[in-house]
Design a protein around this motif. Sequence first.
Motif, PDB file in Angstrom:
ATOM      1  N   CYS A 173      45.436  41.156  38.731  1.00 31.36           N
ATOM      2  CA  CYS A 173      45.037  42.545  38.959  1.00 31.36           C
ATOM      3  C   CYS A 173      46.276  43.386  39.208  1.00 31.36           C
ATOM      4  N   PRO A 174      46.441  44.539  38.498  1.00 35.09           N
ATOM      5  CA  PRO A 174      47.614  45.387  38.734  1.00 35.09           C
ATOM      6  C   PRO A 174      47.561  46.135  40.061  1.00 35.09           C
ATOM      7  N   ASN A 175      46.413  46.111  40.743  1.00 30.75           N
ATOM      8  CA  ASN A 175      46.286  46.872  41.984  1.00 30.75           C
ATOM      9  C   ASN A 175      46.535  46.006  43.213  1.00 30.75           C
ATOM     10  N   CYS A 176      45.941  44.766  43.211  1.00 31.92           N
ATOM     11  CA  CYS A 176      46.057  43.901  44.386  1.00 31.92           C
ATOM     12  C   CYS A 176      46.655  42.538  44.074  1.00 31.92           C
ATOM     13  N   ASN A 177      47.066  42.304  42.781  1.00 27.54           N
ATOM     14  CA  ASN A 177      47.694  41.038  42.365  1.00 27.54           C
ATOM     15  C   ASN A 177      46.752  39.849  42.541  1.00 27.54           C
ATOM     16  N   HIS A 178      45.474  40.080  42.509  1.00 24.78           N
ATOM     17  CA  HIS A 178      44.512  38.968  42.615  1.00 24.78           C
ATOM     18  C   HIS A 178      44.363  38.302  41.254  1.00 24.78           C
ATOM     19  N   PRO A 179      44.501  36.970  41.154  1.00 30.63           N
ATOM     20  CA  PRO A 179      44.336  36.301  39.853  1.00 30.63           C
ATOM     21  C   PRO A 179      42.864  36.255  39.459  1.00 30.63           C
ATOM     22  N   ASN A 180      42.572  36.703  38.250  1.00 36.53           N
ATOM     23  CA  ASN A 180      41.211  36.723  37.708  1.00 36.53           C
ATOM     24  C   ASN A 180      41.146  35.830  36.478  1.00 36.53           C
ATOM     25  N   PRO A 181      39.962  35.267  36.171  1.00 37.63           N
ATOM     26  CA  PRO A 181      39.841  34.406  34.977  1.00 37.63           C
ATOM     27  C   PRO A 181      39.988  35.221  33.698  1.00 37.63           C
ATOM     28  N   ASP A 182      40.353  34.519  32.608  1.00 35.09           N
ATOM     29  CA  ASP A 182      40.488  35.182  31.309  1.00 35.09           C
ATOM     30  C   ASP A 182      39.150  35.759  30.882  1.00 35.09           C
ATOM     31  N   GLY A 183      39.210  36.950  30.290  1.00 31.28           N
ATOM     32  CA  GLY A 183      38.005  37.623  29.826  1.00 31.28           C
ATOM     33  C   GLY A 183      37.376  38.514  30.879  1.00 31.28           C
ATOM     34  N   ALA A 184      37.947  38.580  32.118  1.00 26.99           N
ATOM     35  CA  ALA A 184      37.366  39.408  33.166  1.00 26.99           C
ATOM     36  C   ALA A 184      37.585  40.876  32.839  1.00 26.99           C
ATOM     37  N   VAL A 185      36.583  41.721  33.170  1.00 26.34           N
ATOM     38  CA  VAL A 185      36.659  43.148  32.882  1.00 26.34           C
ATOM     39  C   VAL A 185      37.188  43.914  34.084  1.00 26.34           C
TER      40      VAL A 185
ATOM     41  N   CYS B 211      38.540  43.515  38.511  1.00 24.02           N
ATOM     42  CA  CYS B 211      39.074  42.592  39.515  1.00 24.02           C
ATOM     43  C   CYS B 211      37.957  42.117  40.421  1.00 24.02           C
ATOM     44  N   GLU B 212      37.951  40.813  40.731  1.00 27.03           N
ATOM     45  CA  GLU B 212      36.933  40.257  41.597  1.00 27.03           C
ATOM     46  C   GLU B 212      37.155  40.648  43.064  1.00 27.03           C
ATOM     47  N   ALA B 213      38.376  41.064  43.422  1.00 28.09           N
ATOM     48  CA  ALA B 213      38.682  41.374  44.811  1.00 28.09           C
ATOM     49  C   ALA B 213      38.521  42.858  45.116  1.00 28.09           C
ATOM     50  N   CYS B 214      39.124  43.744  44.256  1.00 32.23           N
ATOM     51  CA  CYS B 214      39.102  45.180  44.528  1.00 32.23           C
ATOM     52  C   CYS B 214      38.347  45.970  43.488  1.00 32.23           C
ATOM     53  N   TYR B 215      37.781  45.311  42.457  1.00 31.00           N
ATOM     54  CA  TYR B 215      36.958  45.946  41.419  1.00 31.00           C
ATOM     55  C   TYR B 215      37.737  46.974  40.606  1.00 31.00           C
ATOM     56  N   THR B 216      39.046  46.789  40.505  1.00 28.40           N
ATOM     57  CA  THR B 216      39.845  47.666  39.639  1.00 28.40           C
ATOM     58  C   THR B 216      39.667  47.229  38.185  1.00 28.40           C
ATOM     59  N   PRO B 217      39.461  48.169  37.219  1.00 27.07           N
ATOM     60  CA  PRO B 217      39.355  47.779  35.797  1.00 27.07           C
ATOM     61  C   PRO B 217      40.620  47.085  35.329  1.00 27.07           C
ATOM     62  N   LEU B 218      40.436  45.919  34.686  1.00 27.70           N
ATOM     63  CA  LEU B 218      41.564  45.136  34.200  1.00 27.70           C
ATOM     64  C   LEU B 218      41.926  45.553  32.781  1.00 27.70           C
ATOM     65  N   PRO B 219      43.213  45.600  32.435  1.00 30.71           N
ATOM     66  CA  PRO B 219      43.604  45.975  31.066  1.00 30.71           C
ATOM     67  C   PRO B 219      43.248  44.866  30.088  1.00 30.71           C
ATOM     68  N   THR B 220      42.945  45.286  28.856  1.00 34.66           N
ATOM     69  CA  THR B 220      42.640  44.325  27.790  1.00 34.66           C
ATOM     70  C   THR B 220      43.933  43.864  27.114  1.00 34.66           C
ATOM     71  N   ILE B 221      43.932  42.617  26.641  1.00 35.34           N
ATOM     72  CA  ILE B 221      45.104  42.054  25.995  1.00 35.34           C
ATOM     73  C   ILE B 221      44.731  41.579  24.608  1.00 35.34           C
ATOM     74  N   GLY B 222      45.716  41.474  23.745  1.00 38.28           N
ATOM     75  CA  GLY B 222      45.524  40.987  22.375  1.00 38.28           C
ATOM     76  C   GLY B 222      46.672  40.076  21.989  1.00 38.28           C
TER      77      GLY B 222
END
Length: 266
Positions: free
Chosen positions: A4-16, A18-29
Amino acid sequence: MIVCPNCNHPNPDGAVQCEACYTPLPTIGHCPNCGATVQADAAFCGQCGYNLHSNGAATPASVAIPNIPVEVPRLVQPDPLLEVSQPDALGTNPDPNTNQPVTSPLPPTIISTAVTEPAPVVPEPAPAPVVSEPEPAPVVTAPAPAPVPYPSMTQLQQVTARLFHVQSDREIELPQGLSVIHIGKPNDRIPPDIDVSGFSNSEIVSRIHADIRVEGDFHYIEDVGSSNGTYINNSPLLPGNRHRLRPGDRISLGKGDLVTFLFQLA
């Protein structure tokens, strides 16, 4: 794993988000040239420098037309009895006797031509005059007193972002008017806006290493596919993710904390 770019919480691949702070995660390609992981809105691959916008519009896929059999209705054979009863149903063989007027055995109808007089029009009575009420006298208000300026009023100053190089105690002011600031070393593809080739241990920094994106009053940093990675406060910043910079954040280009900057606002 997406950090997560906001709280540095590690999220699983494909997450939309953050599980901790609910910040929208950027998409990757992935880069179509070398397969490296890149952010979806990145313009160039940080690994090979490939222009991700050079493919143009995608060619639309051909649409397979299903082979649907078309049923043709069967022809209806004419009824011979109908042809006998109506020999000229379509009018192809006119009979000269058919145009003769038909004499009706009934007596002729007499149409009355008497004119009825219209009913007299009664005029409507005129409406009673409306008496308007007198308008109220205007209320005169006293003018508001003029504001007294404070002698100690100060003007707002524009916020300037800087990078403080820890190893040499040198400050680098971020260029004004740029929405994307490239950090790296001289190359033939994307010239760096912040050149670190003059600092010590710069050999661990890639030519196209990281970008700082300016969005309003916020600054975001992202790794664009460097060889030795980018670390924020001693935590790795995965390619395709970005981190919102706050005053005092520690940015390390490469491993070992050899080329380190502190983000500052003045």
